[in-house]
Motif scaffolding. Structure first.
Motif, PDB file in Angstrom:
ATOM      1  N   HIS A  36      -2.570  19.269   4.167  1.00 14.67           N
ATOM      2  CA  HIS A  36      -3.765  20.103   4.356  1.00 14.67           C
ATOM      3  C   HIS A  36      -3.383  21.518   4.791  1.00 14.67           C
ATOM      4  N   ILE A  43      -2.742   8.234  -6.747  1.00 13.38           N
ATOM      5  CA  ILE A  43      -3.128   9.570  -7.192  1.00 13.38           C
ATOM      6  C   ILE A  43      -1.862  10.414  -7.155  1.00 13.38           C
ATOM      7  N   ALA A  65      -7.785   9.300  -1.588  1.00 13.15           N
ATOM      8  CA  ALA A  65      -7.625   7.857  -1.804  1.00 13.15           C
ATOM      9  C   ALA A  65      -8.411   7.083  -0.754  1.00 13.15           C
ATOM     10  N   ARG A 100       0.847  -1.189   0.000  1.00 13.57           N
ATOM     11  CA  ARG A 100       0.000   0.000   0.000  1.00 13.57           C
ATOM     12  C   ARG A 100       0.877   1.231   0.000  1.00 13.57           C
ATOM     13  N   PRO A 101       0.393   2.280  -0.630  1.00 15.19           N
ATOM     14  CA  PRO A 101       1.129   3.539  -0.469  1.00 15.19           C
ATOM     15  C   PRO A 101       0.871   4.130   0.911  1.00 15.19           C
ATOM     16  N   ALA A 107       1.010   7.976   2.622  1.00 18.43           N
ATOM     17  CA  ALA A 107       1.227   9.409   2.367  1.00 18.43           C
ATOM     18  C   ALA A 107       1.519  10.090   3.694  1.00 18.43           C
ATOM     19  N   GLY A 108       0.561  10.803   4.266  1.00 18.69           N
ATOM     20  CA  GLY A 108       0.797  11.455   5.565  1.00 18.69           C
ATOM     21  C   GLY A 108       0.785  10.456   6.704  1.00 18.69           C
ATOM     22  N   GLY A 109       0.120   9.343   6.495  1.00 17.40           N
ATOM     23  CA  GLY A 109       0.034   8.322   7.538  1.00 17.40           C
ATOM     24  C   GLY A 109      -1.042   8.606   8.575  1.00 17.40           C
ATOM     25  N   ALA A 110      -1.702   9.730   8.450  1.00 16.54           N
ATOM     26  CA  ALA A 110      -2.645  10.127   9.507  1.00 16.54           C
ATOM     27  C   ALA A 110      -3.792   9.130   9.644  1.00 16.54           C
ATOM     28  N   THR A 111      -4.178   8.554   8.548  1.00 12.61           N
ATOM     29  CA  THR A 111      -5.231   7.543   8.612  1.00 12.61           C
ATOM     30  C   THR A 111      -4.633   6.137   8.689  1.00 12.61           C
ATOM     31  N   LEU A 112      -3.660   5.904   7.848  1.00 13.98           N
ATOM     32  CA  LEU A 112      -3.099   4.550   7.762  1.00 13.98           C
ATOM     33  C   LEU A 112      -2.445   4.121   9.080  1.00 13.98           C
ATOM     34  N   LYS A 145     -19.538  23.100   7.329  1.00 12.71           N
ATOM     35  CA  LYS A 145     -19.438  21.738   7.839  1.00 12.71           C
ATOM     36  C   LYS A 145     -20.188  21.660   9.156  1.00 12.71           C
ATOM     37  N   ALA A 199      -9.905  18.273  10.642  1.00  7.22           N
ATOM     38  CA  ALA A 199      -9.271  17.935  11.914  1.00  7.22           C
ATOM     39  C   ALA A 199      -8.829  19.192  12.655  1.00  7.22           C
ATOM     40  N   GLY A 206      -1.633  15.189   7.228  1.00 11.54           N
ATOM     41  CA  GLY A 206      -2.473  14.586   6.196  1.00 11.54           C
ATOM     42  C   GLY A 206      -2.287  15.247   4.840  1.00 11.54           C
ATOM     43  N   THR A 207      -2.493  14.458   3.792  1.00  8.50           N
ATOM     44  CA  THR A 207      -2.317  14.966   2.437  1.00  8.50           C
ATOM     45  C   THR A 207      -3.621  14.850   1.656  1.00  8.50           C
ATOM     46  N   ASP A 220     -13.697  16.066   4.084  1.00  6.93           N
ATOM     47  CA  ASP A 220     -14.053  17.409   3.639  1.00  6.93           C
ATOM     48  C   ASP A 220     -13.652  17.703   2.198  1.00  6.93           C
TER      49      ASP A 220
HETATM   50  C1  LIG Z   1      -7.577  13.061  14.454  1.00  6.31           C
HETATM   51  C2  LIG Z   1      -7.940  13.096  12.998  1.00  6.31           C
HETATM   52  C3  LIG Z   1      -9.012  13.863  12.595  1.00  6.31           C
HETATM   53  C4  LIG Z   1      -9.369  13.908  11.284  1.00  6.31           C
HETATM   54  N1  LIG Z   1     -10.402  14.727  10.924  1.00  6.31           N
HETATM   55  C5  LIG Z   1     -10.717  14.848   9.625  1.00  6.31           C
HETATM   56  C6  LIG Z   1     -11.726  15.737   9.191  1.00  6.31           C
HETATM   57  O1  LIG Z   1     -12.341  16.448   9.986  1.00  6.31           O
HETATM   58  N2  LIG Z   1     -12.010  15.798   7.867  1.00  6.31           N
HETATM   59  C7  LIG Z   1     -11.328  15.058   6.955  1.00  6.31           C
HETATM   60  O2  LIG Z   1     -11.612  15.170   5.783  1.00  6.31           O
HETATM   61  N3  LIG Z   1     -10.359  14.233   7.324  1.00  6.31           N
HETATM   62  C8  LIG Z   1     -10.033  14.107   8.628  1.00  6.31           C
HETATM   63  N4  LIG Z   1      -9.025  13.243   8.999  1.00  6.31           N
HETATM   64  C9  LIG Z   1      -8.337  12.472   7.981  1.00  6.31           C
HETATM   65  C10 LIG Z   1      -7.120  13.232   7.502  1.00  6.31           C
HETATM   66  O3  LIG Z   1      -7.509  14.228   6.605  1.00  6.31           O
HETATM   67  C11 LIG Z   1      -6.133  12.277   6.864  1.00  6.31           C
HETATM   68  O4  LIG Z   1      -4.987  12.967   6.742  1.00  6.31           O
HETATM   69  C12 LIG Z   1      -6.482  11.723   5.509  1.00  6.31           C
HETATM   70  O5  LIG Z   1      -7.690  11.044   5.475  1.00  6.31           O
HETATM   71  C13 LIG Z   1      -5.461  10.743   5.032  1.00  6.31           C
HETATM   72  O6  LIG Z   1      -4.374  11.414   4.524  1.00  6.31           O
HETATM   73  P1  LIG Z   1      -2.904  10.875   4.692  1.00  6.31           P
HETATM   74  O7  LIG Z   1      -2.049  11.642   3.778  1.00  6.31           O
HETATM   75  O8  LIG Z   1      -2.532  10.907   6.084  1.00  6.31           O
HETATM   76  O9  LIG Z   1      -3.051   9.379   4.137  1.00  6.31           O
HETATM   77  P2  LIG Z   1      -2.493   8.017   4.676  1.00  6.31           P
HETATM   78  O10 LIG Z   1      -2.962   7.774   6.029  1.00  6.31           O
HETATM   79  O11 LIG Z   1      -1.050   7.937   4.436  1.00  6.31           O
HETATM   80  O12 LIG Z   1      -3.227   7.053   3.663  1.00  6.31           O
HETATM   81  C14 LIG Z   1      -4.601   6.867   3.689  1.00  6.31           C
HETATM   82  C15 LIG Z   1      -4.998   5.811   2.653  1.00  6.31           C
HETATM   83  O13 LIG Z   1      -4.811   6.312   1.347  1.00  6.31           O
HETATM   84  C16 LIG Z   1      -3.843   5.571   0.617  1.00  6.31           C
HETATM   85  N5  LIG Z   1      -3.066   6.575  -0.104  1.00  6.31           N
HETATM   86  C17 LIG Z   1      -2.391   7.607   0.445  1.00  6.31           C
HETATM   87  N6  LIG Z   1      -1.908   8.403  -0.517  1.00  6.31           N
HETATM   88  C18 LIG Z   1      -2.270   7.858  -1.691  1.00  6.31           C
HETATM   89  C19 LIG Z   1      -2.087   8.245  -3.051  1.00  6.31           C
HETATM   90  N7  LIG Z   1      -1.435   9.345  -3.369  1.00  6.31           N
HETATM   91  N8  LIG Z   1      -2.616   7.450  -3.986  1.00  6.31           N
HETATM   92  C20 LIG Z   1      -3.304   6.337  -3.664  1.00  6.31           C
HETATM   93  N9  LIG Z   1      -3.501   5.941  -2.428  1.00  6.31           N
HETATM   94  C21 LIG Z   1      -3.006   6.690  -1.431  1.00  6.31           C
HETATM   95  C22 LIG Z   1      -3.102   4.782   1.642  1.00  6.31           C
HETATM   96  O14 LIG Z   1      -2.637   3.581   1.128  1.00  6.31           O
HETATM   97  C23 LIG Z   1      -4.154   4.558   2.693  1.00  6.31           C
HETATM   98  O15 LIG Z   1      -4.958   3.480   2.362  1.00  6.31           O
HETATM   99  C24 LIG Z   1      -8.650  13.160  10.322  1.00  6.31           C
HETATM  100  C25 LIG Z   1      -7.589  12.364  10.720  1.00  6.31           C
HETATM  101  C26 LIG Z   1      -7.218  12.335  12.046  1.00  6.31           C
HETATM  102  C27 LIG Z   1      -6.070  11.491  12.467  1.00  6.31           C
END
Ligand SMILES: Cc1cc2nc3c(=O)[nH]c(=O)nc-3n(C[C@H](O)[C@H](O)[C@H](O)COP(=O)(O)OP(=O)(O)OC[C@H]3O[C@@H](n4cnc5c(N)ncnc54)[C@H](O)[C@@H]3O)c2cc1C
Lengths: 771, 279, 158
Positions: free
Chosen positions: B74, B163, B113, B24-25, B27-32, B180, B98, B106-107, B120
């Motif tokens: 973000h 993406i 993705a 899996r890719p 990105a920010g890791g915030a969700t993963l 929101k 967030a 987060g990205t 949002d």
């Molecule tokens: C406390 C908290 C509160 C939050 N509140 C909100 C909110 O109010 N509104 C909101 O919209 N979001 C919210 N989020 C989510 C936040 O925006 C995350 O950053 C976002 O959902 C995931 O971004 P990431 O870069 O961290 O992705 P990651 O965690 O790195 O990846 C998420 C998923 O996407 C895949 N992925 C990542 N990048 C790519 C790419 N370029 N192409 C294909 N696949 C990819 C990964 O494999 C994984 O499955 C919150 C998160 C946290 C931790």
């Protein structure tokens, strides 16, 4: 500083000063140690396997695979703990599920391994054979005929009061005074309603945890996040059938409690693991486990009826509550009994009746939470007072003033009210809230008043004068962050007329500290403060005797002077504490130690006034009072309520440390705001649907008003240390009532269900528009 | 057992994803990472996108369009001045994700993705007619945000694809906004609404978030509303058209019924906000 | 167990090498391997903010950061900013204003506040609330924390 020079930093009494908390420096430097920060040589990490079923018989375990997993040292299950049971009111709980599981999330087995990851992985390899049983998910279901029974041996359990337990009925309480049934005919206005309140999670920032170690003689040392090292000791020893002398209970810094850490969480399991592994074991819950395994605020169903004369005189109130106990009694009988004692609010009701039933269900235990049942009944009661006022065209302040209890009155069922600053609280809130909004718009104002006790049970203090004349204070009271170490040191310093920083506060330790029931019931400042003051006084008395010999005079010719000196009245000659203590240690009389223990002993119930059946607290405490005003905005789009301004006034007898009282009022209000507006633990069938901070929301900085005004009213209590009474819970109690009253004023719709979510308020608005 | 891989080009990343089943890719890791901490995902290989040059940042293309790299945080989007006028809605949405600390992590690519129905960016990007650039084993392709979400957590993103960027039409001077509804600050949306006025001021583009698997947009209904923004009945008809396409669920943030109630109220509320901004 | 790899990063101004599993989070590494304990595990999902640290000048959640990705980056915690003028002012005002109760959120709260004052020397109360809203405190009701940050800003501006 030479020994005979008093400390120049002394600037008068310590009581009444907002000295910074003694633990704040280490906390801002990141140096405070909490349970998760403790490490011991050879220490293992624990993890828990939780029950997937709400109600099931355990037929057997297969540990083979888990025992063979990497890093695993020991596993415990119900087979490893004996028949011992613990519980504050009803001893119904084993250290870990034994024979049956009673809720989803209940600990079934625990693993000690080299790392937390390994311990968690091994938990997944444990096989448990269950036979599912029908689940009871509400009190009503529990009371149905033929309902599945949670505790088959309930009749045999040890109970500390007349609980009236039967079937799934954990306890019942009935209190009455006057003649309620006969009183309605004499009322001009009667309001009645049914109310529901939701479960609230404590969400102390620090999840629960413990670390246990067994020494060469088999004696256990246990550190844990707790609100009472002594309750920890009692619970572990009862559930594991250990003599109390075989367990030493300690506490590092505690990341808040709010009631969650008063009774046991995973201390018994951690001890059982350490005994089996014969190595130190640390077990720290995840946030999800903390939600699912520990405890929460009780959901209540309240049926309430209130009657008054058309001049606003309150006549009668009847309150019936049906309370979800969860799987174990824990503090529930106390919470329900206390709620019933408080359900009349701080008013003179000639006729009152309060009845409650507490029913076991297959959910996690509900237990103590700041307010202890008071917010739930107050949500109903304070709305009814406003409704009566509306019906007879009376002002909400006026109706409360007219009916409030006064000094010298008796509280419902009997206890005397020795001090009462409620009038001052109402004045403060009224004056402030009368001022117009800054933008000139009309206020959506809501008011509620409340009383709360501080007191309960045993406590003690040991004051030692060290060789150099400085002081060591040991009380066994756990400071969970609210600042009791600081306040108790202030009381001690004041009594000894010493600079505050010359009093060191010992950390609670069952080996060295005098008994302290716990940091709960808004009691530490009041009860432990009393013990500290009395113990310090004994040290002063001993020092006086020494000084009399040293100065060759009578004790009654002597005075205690500021900064640690005793001198002859009208003369300059004096001796310092250092000189006195040195003499006592090395020559004459022996070291100066003052100790005091006490138990709160004013009876709750006066049988001449009232009938009380199943009263869990025969002796409760003294009364603090408070008034809370709020001004809210309602979002047109979503119906969401936000608080624009709040005014919280509390009579705390005497504010030993005004800043700390203020922060209690702020923090209590904000926790009450979350409770009133959006916090809710939601069950999806037998399973908690939102056991995480992603899904269970607490207020952030942006969800609270900047303008929370606090007013400290001081009506000294004759028994309190320097007049002080409790301040810990009272700031929360009135929030649901005040907010519900404000929402009713803003929308024209009354809500009987908490929380007041946007969804509910919007639907109320729409319903009000239609009529 | 996880291995963390650090490709430095998109091609290399795509190749690594193809080479390891279950990769899996990240990105920010915030969700993963949050999901990993909760024991909800296990991957044998994580392909870190943070050392690929050119994936982060916001640029204006020669033709005026705006391109946002998938790895743009973000926080950067929330403060990007190029996102003004008709694109301000995206900047506002980014600023409501967030909280400040999570926005440093987060990205946009990760969020889109992941395709959380309550995220949002989805409605904000839908309102802006964004186009996604997706790179995969078969090369690079472009997908409209309106075709991107296919079902609950199912998207047009295929196996092994990533993406790489989002392209937005050139901004023009007109009000746009994002509203929101959430239980507390920083929570995911219970429902949300992104709206932008058309350049002529006669019409709007509207997307609703958190009321179905993906953002709800209806260009036909938008066309019918064109020229009638001040007419409450026309607005109500428009709102009903969107609500009819909603497929909301009951969850801890609110009931499906509440979400349906919120759609018309959000639309009137945001319309009100942007009309005020226009005067 | 995945094989541990050596990673070098700058922690509180010192180069450190630490062996960690590829999926280890910075929070785990700080606490379990390096015994830097001011970052707390409050939720492990990035919500509560008790684990907030500063990486390359920006506050982030250490529980959502993989240690392996910190290779070559600059990581700071409360322990490592003891000579920092902004942090010292914040610490002093947190103590005096009563912004510290149980203290479990305090380390993370200070990291967010430190970054805010570095970027915006005189923030409004609303700006403070906005910047710190990702750090949950369950004790204070927040008022005294906002007071402390504003007080520190004022002192630093003099
Ligand atoms: C406390 C908290 C509160 C939050 N509140 C909100 C909110 O109010 N509104 C909101 O919209 N979001 C919210 N989020 C989510 C936040 O925006 C995350 O950053 C976002 O959902 C995931 O971004 P990431 O870069 O961290 O992705 P990651 O965690 O790195 O990846 C998420 C998923 O996407 C895949 N992925 C990542 N990048 C790519 C790419 N370029 N192409 C294909 N696949 C990819 C990964 O494999 C994984 O499955 C919150 C998160 C946290 C931790």
């Amino acid at each position: 500083m030479s020994l005979d020079q008093p400390n120049p930093s002394f600037t008068g009494g310590a009581v009444g000063k907002s000295v910074p908390k003694v633990d704040s420096l280490e906390k801002v430097q990141g140096r405070a140690e909490y349970i998760a920060d403790l490490y011991r040589p050879g220490m293992l990490h624990g993890a828990i396997l939780a029950s997937p079923y709400p109600h099931a018989r355990i037929l057997g375990y297969d540990l083979t695979e888990a025992l063979a997993a990497p890093g695993v040292v020991a596993i415990i299950t119900g087979d490893d703990v004996g028949e011992g049971r613990m519980g504050a009111f009803i001893k119904d709980e084993h250290a870990i599920a034994k024979g049956k599981v009673l809720y989803v999330g209940e600990p079934v087995a625990a693993v000690a391994a080299r790392t937390e990851t390994e311990a968690r992985a091994a938990c997944r390899l444990i096989r448990v054979d269950y036979e599912e049983l029908p689940a009871i998910l509400s009190p009503e279901e529990g009371l149905e005929e033929g309902a599945a029974i949670l505790h088959e041996k309930l009749a045999d359990y040890i109970k500390v009061f007349d609980a009236g337990s039967e079937g799934n009925l954990c306890s019942r309480t009935e209190l009455s005074e006057g003649n309620v049934d006969g009183a309605w005919a004499g009322c001009d206005v009667i309001v009645e309603g049914e109310y529901t309140t939701q479960p609230q999670a404590h969400v102390s920032m620090e999840p629960c945890g413990a670390l246990a170690e067994v020494d060469a003689n088999g004696r256990v040392t246990l550190w844990s996040a707790n609100q009472s090292v002594f309750r920890v000791q009692a619970n572990v020893c009862e559930s594991l059938s250990l003599p109390m002398s075989k367990l030493r209970s300690l506490t590092p810094r505690v990341g808040a409690g709010f009631g969650n850490k008063m009774e046991p969480h995973i201390q018994p399991i951690t001890v059982a693991l350490a005994m089996k592994a014969q190595r130190p074991v640390k077990l720290i819950l995840t946030r999800e486990e903390d939600f699912e395994m520990v405890r929460a605020r009780h959901p209540f169903k309240v049926r309430m009826k209130t009657g008054a004369k058309k001049d606003g005189t309150l006549v009668a109130r009847h309150c019936e509550v049906l309370v979800d106990c969860g799987a174990f009694a824990d503090d529930s009988p106390g919470v329900m009994g206390y709620a019933l004692l408080m359900c009349g609010g701080p008013y003179r009701f000639p006729h009152m009746k309060a009845e409650g039933r507490l029913v076991y269900t297959n959910k996690l235990r509900f237990g103590a939470f700041r307010g202890f049942g008071n917010p739930q009944v107050l949500f109903a009661g304070e709305q009814q007072i406003d409704q009566i006022a509306e019906r007879i065209g009376m002002d909400p302040f006026a109706i409360r003033r007219k009916n409030m209890v006064r000094e010298g009155d008796r509280w419902f069922v009997g206890p005397e009210i020795a001090s009462n600053g409620l009038a001052g609280c109402l004045d403060a809130v009224e004056q402030a809230a009368k001022l117009p909004r800054a933008d000139g718009s009309a206020r959506n104002f809501g008011l509620a008043v409340t009383a709360h006790i501080s007191g309960l049970l045993g406590t003690g203090a040991i004051v030692k004068m060290l060789e150099d004349g400085t002081i060591s204070l040991n009380t066994g009271a756990t400071d969970i962050g609210q600042g009791s170490d600081t306040v108790l040191a202030q009381i001690c310093a004041e009594e000894l007329k010493l600079p505050f920083d010359q009093v060191a506060v010992a950390s609670p330790d069952t080996d060295g500290s005098p008994y302290n029931w716990g940091t709960t019931a808004s009691r530490v400042t009041y009860t432990t403060g009393r013990a500290v003051k009395a113990a310090a006084k004994k040290v002063v008395d001993q020092a006086m005797e020494q000084a009399a010999e040293m100065l060759d005079c009578d004790v009654d010719e002597l005075e205690l002077r500021e900064g640690g000196r005793i001198g002859k009245v009208g003369s300059n000659s004096d001796v310092t504490f250092a000189q006195i203590s040195g003499r006592a240690h090395w020559a004459v009389g022996g070291p100066l130690v003052g100790s005091e223990t006490l138990v709160f002993d004013q009876p709750t119930h006066d049988p001449k006034r009232a009938i009380a059946l199943g009263l869990p607290f025969p002796r409760i405490g003294v009364f603090s009072f408070a008034a809370l005003g709020v001004d809210v905005d309602i979002d047109e789009v979503s119906g969401q309520v936000s608080v624009r301004e709040a005014w919280s006034a509390a009579d705390v007898g005497r504010a030993i440390n005004p800043k700390l009282v203020e922060v209690q009022l702020h923090g209590g209000f904000v926790q009450g705001l979350g409770y009133s507006l959006f916090e809710e633990m939601v069950w999806d069938g037998p399973r908690l649907a939102n056991p995480s901070l992603m899904d269970y929301k607490v207020p952030t900085m942006r969800d609270v008003p900047d303008a929370i005004h606090t007013y400290i009213i001081e009506d000294p209590d004759p028994t309190g240390p320097f007049g002080a009474k409790g301040a810990g819970e009272i700031g929360l109690n009135a929030a649901p009532g005040a907010l519900a009253n404000a929402v009713a004023q803003a929308t024209g719709f009354r809500h009987n269900h908490l929380p007041l979510t946007g969804e509910r308020v919007l639907n109320g608005m729409l319903a009000a528009e239609k009529t | 057992m996880t291995e963390l891989l650090f490709p430095t080009t998109v091609e290399e990343a795509v190749a690594l994803l193809a080479a390891h089943e279950d990769a899996r890719p990240i990105a920010g890791g915030a969700t993963l990472v949050a999901m990993r901490n909760a024991g909800l995902v296990e991957s044998t290989h994580l392909v870190s996108l943070d050392r690929i040059a050119g994936l982060a940042g916001i640029v204006r293309l020669e033709d005026g369009r705006i391109r946002i790299g998938a790895m743009t945080k973000h926080a950067e989007t929330a403060s990007c001045e190029m996102l003004s006028g008709s694109l301000e809605v995206l900047r506002k949405a980014a600023g409501m994700i967030a909280n400040r600390v999570v926005r440093n992590m987060g990205t946009m690519g990760g969020s889109v993705a992941n395709a959380d129905p309550a995220a949002d960016y989805l409605p904000a990007l839908a309102c802006c007619d964004a186009v996604l650039t997706i790179a995969g084993p078969g090369g690079t392709r472009e997908v409209s945000i309106l075709d991107y979400v296919e079902d609950w957590y199912e998207t047009a993103l295929g196996e092994g694809e990533i993406i790489t960027a989002f392209t937005l039409p050139a901004p023009y001077a007109a009000a746009s906004s994002y509203r929101k509804i959430a239980r507390v600050s920083g929570d995911f949306a219970t429902a949300s609404c992104a709206m932008a006025l058309e350049a002529d001021g006669q019409g709007v583009r509207v997307a609703i978030g958190a009321c179905g698997p993906g953002p709800i947009r209806d260009p036909e209904a938008e066309a019918a509303l064109c020229g009638h923004l001040g007419d409450p009945e026309a607005v109500a008809t428009f709102a009903k058209a969107l609500a009819d396409q909603a497929d909301p669920v009951d969850d801890v943030r609110g009931s499906a019924e509440y979400r349906l109630q919120l759609i018309p109220r959000l639309i009137s509320g945001v319309l009100n906000d942007i009309s005020k901004e226009t005067v | 167990m995945a094989k541990k790899m050596l990673h070098s990063l700058t922690l509180n101004g010192e180069e450190v090498e630490v062996a960690s599993a590829p999926e280890a989070t910075l929070l785990e590494t700080l606490r379990e391997d390096l015994r830097v304990l001011s970052s707390k595990r409050g939720c492990n999902q990035g919500v509560c903010g008790a684990c907030t640290v500063i990486i390359d000048g920006k506050p982030v959640r250490s529980c959502l950061t993989l240690t392996a990705r910190c290779e070559g980056h600059d990581v700071r915690t409360v322990e490592g900013l003891s000579d920092d003028r902004i942090l010292n002012a914040l610490q002093k005002h947190m103590v005096e204003a009563g912004g510290v109760q149980c203290g479990f959120c305090t380390g993370g709260m200070l990291m967010s506040a430190r970054n805010l004052l570095a970027e915006v020397p005189r923030p409004s109360r609303d700006a403070v609330k906005s910047a710190l809203s990702g750090n949950i405190c369950r004790c204070t009701g927040y008022r005294t924390i906002v007071d402390a940050v504003c007080g520190a800003a004022e002192e630093l501006a003099q």
